[in-house]
Design a protein around this motif. Structure first.
Motif, short mmCIF file in Angstrom:
data_model
loop_
_atom_site.label_atom_id
_atom_site.label_comp_id
_atom_site.label_asym_id
_atom_site.label_seq_id
_atom_site.Cartn_x
_atom_site.Cartn_y
_atom_site.Cartn_z
N SER A 86 0.84 -1.19 0.00
CA SER A 86 0.00 0.00 0.00
C SER A 86 0.88 1.24 0.00
O SER A 86 2.05 1.21 0.39
N GLU A 87 0.33 2.37 -0.40
CA GLU A 87 1.06 3.64 -0.38
C GLU A 87 1.04 4.26 1.02
O GLU A 87 1.71 5.25 1.26
N HIS A 88 0.29 3.68 1.92
CA HIS A 88 0.19 4.20 3.28
C HIS A 88 1.27 3.57 4.17
O HIS A 88 1.95 2.61 3.79
N TYR A 89 1.40 4.11 5.36
CA TYR A 89 2.26 3.53 6.38
C TYR A 89 1.53 3.67 7.71
O TYR A 89 0.45 4.26 7.79
N ILE A 90 2.09 3.11 8.75
CA ILE A 90 1.42 3.13 10.05
C ILE A 90 2.45 3.48 11.12
O ILE A 90 3.62 3.08 11.04
N GLY A 91 2.05 4.25 12.12
CA GLY A 91 2.97 4.66 13.17
C GLY A 91 2.21 5.22 14.35
O GLY A 91 0.99 5.34 14.34
N GLY A 92 2.95 5.55 15.40
CA GLY A 92 2.34 6.10 16.60
C GLY A 92 2.70 5.31 17.84
O GLY A 92 3.32 4.25 17.76
N ARG A 93 2.31 5.82 18.98
CA ARG A 93 2.64 5.16 20.25
C ARG A 93 1.94 3.81 20.36
O ARG A 93 0.79 3.66 19.96
N VAL A 94 2.64 2.84 20.91
CA VAL A 94 2.06 1.53 21.16
C VAL A 94 1.34 1.56 22.51
O VAL A 94 1.98 1.71 23.56
N ASP A 95 0.03 1.45 22.49
CA ASP A 95 -0.78 1.41 23.70
C ASP A 95 -1.14 -0.05 23.95
O ASP A 95 -2.07 -0.59 23.35
N LEU A 96 -0.41 -0.70 24.85
CA LEU A 96 -0.55 -2.13 25.04
C LEU A 96 -1.88 -2.52 25.66
O LEU A 96 -2.43 -3.58 25.36
N HIS A 97 -2.41 -1.68 26.55
CA HIS A 97 -3.72 -1.98 27.13
C HIS A 97 -4.79 -1.93 26.06
O HIS A 97 -5.65 -2.82 25.97
N LYS A 98 -4.73 -0.92 25.22
CA LYS A 98 -5.73 -0.77 24.16
C LYS A 98 -5.65 -1.89 23.14
O LYS A 98 -6.67 -2.43 22.70
N SER A 99 -4.42 -2.27 22.75
CA SER A 99 -4.28 -3.33 21.75
C SER A 99 -4.75 -4.67 22.31
O SER A 99 -5.39 -5.46 21.61
N ALA A 100 -4.44 -4.94 23.60
CA ALA A 100 -4.89 -6.19 24.22
C ALA A 100 -6.41 -6.23 24.31
O ALA A 100 -7.04 -7.26 24.03
N ALA A 101 -7.02 -5.11 24.71
CA ALA A 101 -8.48 -5.05 24.83
C ALA A 101 -9.13 -5.25 23.46
O ALA A 101 -10.19 -5.88 23.35
N THR A 102 -8.51 -4.71 22.41
CA THR A 102 -9.05 -4.87 21.06
C THR A 102 -9.00 -6.32 20.63
O THR A 102 -9.95 -6.86 20.05
N LEU A 103 -7.88 -7.00 20.90
CA LEU A 103 -7.77 -8.41 20.55
C LEU A 103 -8.80 -9.26 21.28
O LEU A 103 -9.31 -10.24 20.74
#
Length: 205
Positions: A86-103
């Motif tokens: 893709s022409e996009h990229y991804i970045g930013g702070r890793v929020d481990l609580h948020k990522s775990a809750a999303t999973l």
């Protein structure tokens, strides 16, 4: 960076646990199509469920679920967002609580509670990850989040210089390992646990 954050926001809703109802956008990954493996205690090396979805703007999302092998046994989840085509990229702070809750979204689980006061850095087979332990009822879990430049196996950092995880990349991996109910995750066990999460080489079965 604004563009990366906008894309990231759109992806949060798609990175859901595989326990949710069937969605025709998701295609089952069979055999060698599943890129991630996790040779952690209590898990089969290869996931019981692996799915992928391609977006109209070119990025790809994969989600993995290692089911418990016994009542109260260990389980794990992971989500891989791939922007290499893709022409996009991804970045930013890793929020481990948020990522775990999303999973975990879609699963009936107790609330996540942090066990560590700060994030730590651990090596995985895809690169350096930000990591933190959480409690999930009677379970202890390890949440991992990282950016990588490509879906190729990584080598552990060498030398005395302090290595830091990437803050943006073509790929973003979020993963959560929850140990067997009542079994603590000791600090000295975390490096091996993280290292056992890896990605297959091209052509590897």
């Amino acid at each position: 960076m604004t563009r990366a954050w906008l894309v990231l926001g759109c992806l949060i809703a798609t990175l859901l646990a595989p326990a949710l109802h069937a969605d025709e956008r998701w295609q089952v990954l069979r055999g060698a199509e599943a890129r991630l493996h996790w040779r952690a205690p209590g898990l089969q090396a290869h996931p019981e469920k692996a799915e992928a979805m391609a977006s109209s703007i070119g990025y790809r999302v994969e989600r993995y679920f290692w089911k418990a092998q016994e009542t109260g046994g260990a389980f794990a989840l992971a989500g891989l967002r791939d922007f290499t085509d893709s022409e996009h990229y991804i970045g930013g702070r890793v929020d481990l609580h948020k990522s775990a809750a999303t999973l975990l979204k879609g699963l009936e689980t107790p609330p996540l509670k942090p066990l560590d006061q700060a994030d730590r850095v651990l090596f995985t087979g895809l690169g350096l990850a930000t990591a933190r332990r959480f409690s999930l009822g009677v379970r202890e879990c390890l949440s991992l989040g990282l950016y990588a430049a490509s879906a190729e196996p990584a080598e552990p950092p060498s030398g005395k210089a302090k290595a830091e995880p990437m803050t943006e990349g073509n790929l973003r991996l979020d993963a959560l390992y929850c140990a067997k109910a009542g079994k603590p995750l000791a600090l000295e066990d975390l490096p091996d646990l993280a290292k056992s999460l890896g990605v297959k080489k091209l052509g590897e079965n």
